[in-house]
Design a protein around this motif. Structure first.
Motif, PDB file in Angstrom:
ATOM      1  N   GLU A  23      16.431  17.301  95.344  1.00 17.48           N
ATOM      2  CA  GLU A  23      15.952  17.689  96.603  1.00 17.48           C
ATOM      3  C   GLU A  23      16.540  16.732  97.791  1.00 17.48           C
ATOM      4  N   ARG A  24      16.825  15.621  97.457  1.00 15.55           N
ATOM      5  CA  ARG A  24      17.739  14.827  98.623  1.00 15.55           C
ATOM      6  C   ARG A  24      18.977  15.527  98.772  1.00 15.55           C
ATOM      7  N   ALA A  25      19.373  16.058  97.740  1.00 18.43           N
ATOM      8  CA  ALA A  25      20.812  16.412  98.090  1.00 18.43           C
ATOM      9  C   ALA A  25      20.821  17.916  99.008  1.00 18.43           C
ATOM     10  N   ALA A  26      19.448  18.337  98.909  1.00 21.06           N
ATOM     11  CA  ALA A  26      19.453  19.732  99.761  1.00 21.06           C
ATOM     12  C   ALA A  26      19.050  19.518 100.953  1.00 21.06           C
ATOM     13  N   PHE A  27      18.621  18.357 101.706  1.00 24.43           N
ATOM     14  CA  PHE A  27      18.605  18.294 103.070  1.00 24.43           C
ATOM     15  C   PHE A  27      19.475  17.328 103.593  1.00 24.43           C
ATOM     16  N   ALA A  28      19.316  17.486 104.804  1.00 24.29           N
ATOM     17  CA  ALA A  28      20.145  16.232 105.867  1.00 24.29           C
ATOM     18  C   ALA A  28      19.348  15.193 106.303  1.00 24.29           C
ATOM     19  N   GLY A  29      19.908  14.056 106.209  1.00 21.82           N
ATOM     20  CA  GLY A  29      19.377  12.912 106.722  1.00 21.82           C
ATOM     21  C   GLY A  29      20.031  12.045 107.593  1.00 21.82           C
ATOM     22  N   VAL A  30      20.009  10.660 107.626  1.00 19.65           N
ATOM     23  CA  VAL A  30      20.802   9.651 108.144  1.00 19.65           C
ATOM     24  C   VAL A  30      22.108   9.733 107.761  1.00 19.65           C
ATOM     25  N   ALA A  31      22.293   9.762 106.633  1.00 23.53           N
ATOM     26  CA  ALA A  31      23.707   9.449 106.275  1.00 23.53           C
ATOM     27  C   ALA A  31      24.661  10.889 106.661  1.00 23.53           C
ATOM     28  N   GLU A  32      23.930  12.027 106.332  1.00 20.45           N
ATOM     29  CA  GLU A  32      24.793  13.072 106.803  1.00 20.45           C
ATOM     30  C   GLU A  32      25.183  13.341 108.353  1.00 20.45           C
ATOM     31  N   VAL A  33      23.868  12.762 108.977  1.00 16.15           N
ATOM     32  CA  VAL A  33      24.225  12.296 110.597  1.00 16.15           C
ATOM     33  C   VAL A  33      25.441  11.795 110.828  1.00 16.15           C
ATOM     34  N   GLU A  48      20.233  19.550 112.122  1.00 17.53           N
ATOM     35  CA  GLU A  48      18.840  20.028 111.677  1.00 17.53           C
ATOM     36  C   GLU A  48      18.608  19.816 110.130  1.00 17.53           C
ATOM     37  N   GLN A  49      17.472  19.777 109.668  1.00 18.43           N
ATOM     38  CA  GLN A  49      17.228  19.103 108.250  1.00 18.43           C
ATOM     39  C   GLN A  49      17.686  20.159 107.181  1.00 18.43           C
ATOM     40  N   GLY A  50      17.083  21.449 107.653  1.00 20.76           N
ATOM     41  CA  GLY A  50      17.069  22.543 106.634  1.00 20.76           C
ATOM     42  C   GLY A  50      18.215  23.202 106.064  1.00 20.76           C
ATOM     43  N   VAL A  51      17.876  24.084 105.095  1.00 16.72           N
ATOM     44  CA  VAL A  51      19.323  25.047 104.510  1.00 16.72           C
ATOM     45  C   VAL A  51      19.766  25.528 105.730  1.00 16.72           C
ATOM     46  N   ARG A  52      21.130  25.748 105.462  1.00 20.16           N
ATOM     47  CA  ARG A  52      22.269  26.170 106.178  1.00 20.16           C
ATOM     48  C   ARG A  52      22.101  27.761 106.684  1.00 20.16           C
TER      49      ARG A  52
END
Length: 724
Positions: A702-712, A657-661
């Protein structure tokens, strides 16, 4: 030199009294009914306090003793088809409206209380005692009384919480072209609540047939009106919104009746809302059978002075003076009312040794009834045509996601004249801030309702519309963070209504909102609401990731009898994908996930905009991973068959998921997977989420705060040992 010019309000504000001549001219049947209702309500409340003192009322017993005149006097100015709702102190309003319904031709103070009157009083008492025979099957108790057939929309434990819902009922009456009115009862403490003031503004702007009836009893628990506001004449609030107001002695039921008669006439004429402020006095403390003086915030002299103005005595005294009744009949009415309630209390209890009594076991609701009615059974979707892109009979083209939103809503509005859309700026800017309601205002001018910035009011109004049953609202929150502004209406009212009022109430409402992470809108405009709604009872949740899915899932949401949250994402709005062109009438049912990519080494569960990002990560890695688009996210809407088949094949799970933990959807989902599939898991469940903090304005932060392709990709690499 500056010059001052006096300003005048556009709305009248009137003090109102009843003269001796008014008593002489009053209809005999009205006075007979008024006196009888007052005594029945008083006797009912006395038994409630008695039972509470014996421990036989579980929870509060907010007595209305002393305040009966305001409720009875005002409700006798209504018709049986008019509707009311009320506050936590609402027994008298509930009974007065219900008595008007079961005895529409009036009540005789000399008459029998058998039949419908007796049945009503017993069911109401059973509800307050939490018994299965009650109107809400024991779930409502003292504070949540609803009887739709009598026009009682429900009393409410949240101060001011029922006011927007009543506005929804009033809107439905006006939209249907009737002259039916709605009355919302609340106390002096609620006058300073934002939802009340927001609703006054909205009702006045839209000229709704709604009466804001203020029972000013001088105290919000133990805080006096003078302590809470600089203007203790609470009907003055109408001046700010252009609402005409009447201020009346609520201890005089006839004066209240006459003021309410004028107010009702104003509403039925189409002139818009009114305020009636009735000065009343509760003889007892906020809860229970002790007077306020026992707690030190009122004097015994004050209480004695108000008792001299008792509404039952006032009506009896005036009727005796007019030779309409004598003291013996009044005393007999009092005795018979008390005897009726004692008899009913006896039927709902049994001896328990000594002077004690208990509630028989067979009167309680079954424990199996605990969760029944949290949501419906979806039988309303039975027989609806389903479809999928690979088998769709109609024409499919590449279409922009945001355009499909307007198309499917427009199609449903064509086929269902009951659908209405509410939200900020949805009627402007060529379809709102993102174009999702493009062209709808021109096609359906009276059903696209641009609202003031007042989420609590217009969300609650939408809830009231849904509960009315004739219309189906679509509410738009420009950003999901705004749900916190309307949290009472979203969670306490709309989400809980079906279950709280007995399990049968339908709440067909759709709430649309969009996730805006990545747009630079910062901490208060960027959240993913899935985790919050998934842990709140009553809501269904859909999160479409493709234009085709949006059509099917929105159609299912608009056919559902439960409130449905439809989550969108700004990243998807500009994307394109296969979408239907000439057939927008199919559904994708709740509880049916989509396997977007097959694989054997791990199962990835995701939704919304993280579906394409997850697929991008997996494709770049060339990983043998199965990707499941959940599509429906609420507890009842998860496709455990599809999830289970995948987990028993791969034995590893990643929730993306993209949002905060902190407000993560995956937290409870991981717990449920562990409980269901622990023996099949070869590795702890991995979760991909954003950080702890909400996204900031800075592009980097902002980019550091949510998940994207790299985190997956990083999570998958750690799980299955493959690198991009």
């Amino acid at each position: 030199m500056a010059r001052s010019t006096p300003m005048r309000s556009q709305a009248p504000w009137l003090g109102f009294e009843a003269s001796k001549a008014d008593w002489s001219k009053a209809d005999r049947g009205l006075l007979d009914t008024m006196l009888t209702q007052l005594h029945l309500v008083r006797a009912f409340e006395e038994v409630v306090l008695q039972l509470a003192g014996e421990g036989l009322v579980h929870g509060p017993a907010h007595s209305s003793i002393g305040q009966e005149g305001g409720a009875v006097g005002s409700i006798l100015a209504l018709r049986t088809d008019d509707q009311i709702n009320g506050s936590h102190r609402g027994h008298h309003q509930f009974l007065a409206k219900s008595l008007l319904t079961v005895a529409p031709d009036g009540l005789d103070p000399r008459g029998s209380f058998r039949g419908p009157v007796r049945d009503l009083m017993k069911r109401a008492l059973a509800e307050i005692m939490g018994l299965a025979q009650g109107f809400c099957r024991g779930r409502g108790g003292s504070m949540h009384l609803r009887w739709a057939e009598a026009g009682v929309l429900g009393t409410n434990a949240i101060v001011g919480g029922g006011v927007p819902l009543a506005a929804g009922a009033a809107w439905a009456h006006k939209q249907a072209g009737t002259d039916v009115v709605a009355v919302t009862y609340f106390g002096d403490g609620a006058v300073n609540i934002g939802s009340v003031l927001e609703t006054m503004n909205l009702a006045a702007t839209w000229r709704l047939p709604l009466c804001f009836f203020i029972e000013n009893n001088g105290y919000a628990v133990a805080t006096t009106v003078d302590e809470a506001t600089a203007e203790p004449r609470l009907s003055s609030r109408g001046q700010a919104f252009g609402i005409p107001a009447w201020r009346v002695d609520g201890m005089n039921p006839l004066a209240t009746h006459l003021a309410m008669t004028a107010a009702v006439q104003h509403m039925r004429s189409g002139a818009g809302p009114v305020i009636v402020e009735a000065e009343v006095y509760r003889y007892f403390h906020q809860n229970g059978g002790l007077p306020g003086s026992a707690f030190g915030y009122r004097s015994k002299q004050e209480e004695a002075d108000w008792r001299q103005r008792d509404p039952l005595d006032r009506v009896a005294r005036e009727m005796v003076a007019l030779s309409l009744i004598d003291d013996g009949v009044v005393a007999d009415l009092r005795d018979r009312s008390r005897a009726l309630m004692a008899e009913l209390a006896g039927e709902l209890t049994e001896p328990a040794g000594g002077n004690r009594r208990r509630i028989p076991d067979n009167l309680w609701p079954s424990a199996d009834f605990r969760d029944v009615g949290v949501r419906g059974d979806l039988s309303e979707l039975a027989g609806r045509r389903e479809s999928a892109p690979e088998s769709h009979a109609g024409r499919i083209e590449e279409r922009k996601f945001v355009d499909v939103i307007a198309d499917v809503i427009g199609r449903r509005m064509e086929t269902d004249p009951g659908i209405v859309v509410l939200g900020e700026d949805i009627h402007r800017l060529k379809g709102g801030t993102n174009g999702a309601t493009r062209g709808l205002k021109e096609r359906f001018p009276d059903r696209i309702l641009g609202t003031p910035i007042s989420e609590n009011a217009f969300c609650g109004l939408g809830g009231g519309i849904a509960m009315d049953g004739r219309y189906r609202p679509i509410i738009e929150f420009m950003y999901p963070d705004f749900m916190w502004v309307a949290a009472d209406q979203v969670f306490n009212q709309i989400g809980k209504a079906r279950h709280m009022f007995g399990g049968d109430l339908q709440v067909p409402l759709v709430l649309r909102t969009k996730v805006a992470m990545g747009t630079g809108y910062g901490s208060q405009h960027s959240m993913d609401p899935a985790g919050i709604f998934a842990t709140a009872p009553g809501w269904r949740i859909v999160a479409p990731s493709t234009p085709f899915d949006y059509v099917g899932l929105m159609n299912a949401a608009l056919a559902c009898s439960d409130p449905v949250l439809v989550i969108e994402h700004v990243d998807l709005y500009a994307s394109s994908g296969p979408a239907p062109v000439d057939d927008l009438d199919f559904i994708i049912p709740f509880g049916k996930a989509a396997v977007r990519r097959s694989g054997s080494r791990a199962t990835v569960l995701t939704y919304l905009a993280m579906v394409p990002q997850t697929l991008a990560a997996v494709e770049a890695m060339g990983a043998d991973v199965e990707v499941i688009d959940l599509r429906t996210l609420d507890r009842a809407g998860l496709d455990w068959d599809t999830i289970g088949r995948s987990i028993t094949k791969t034995n590893r799970v990643v929730i993306v998921e993209q949002g905060v933990r902190g407000t993560s959807y995956g937290a409870w989902l991981a717990d449920e997977i562990q409980r269901r599939f622990f023996d099949w898991l070869d590795h702890p469940i991995e979760r991909v989420t954003g950080g702890e903090a909400s996204p900031s304005i800075s592009k980097v932060l902002e980019r550091a705060a949510f998940a994207g392709v790299a985190e997956v990709a990083e999570a998958l690499a750690g799980l299955i040992g493959e690198r991009v």
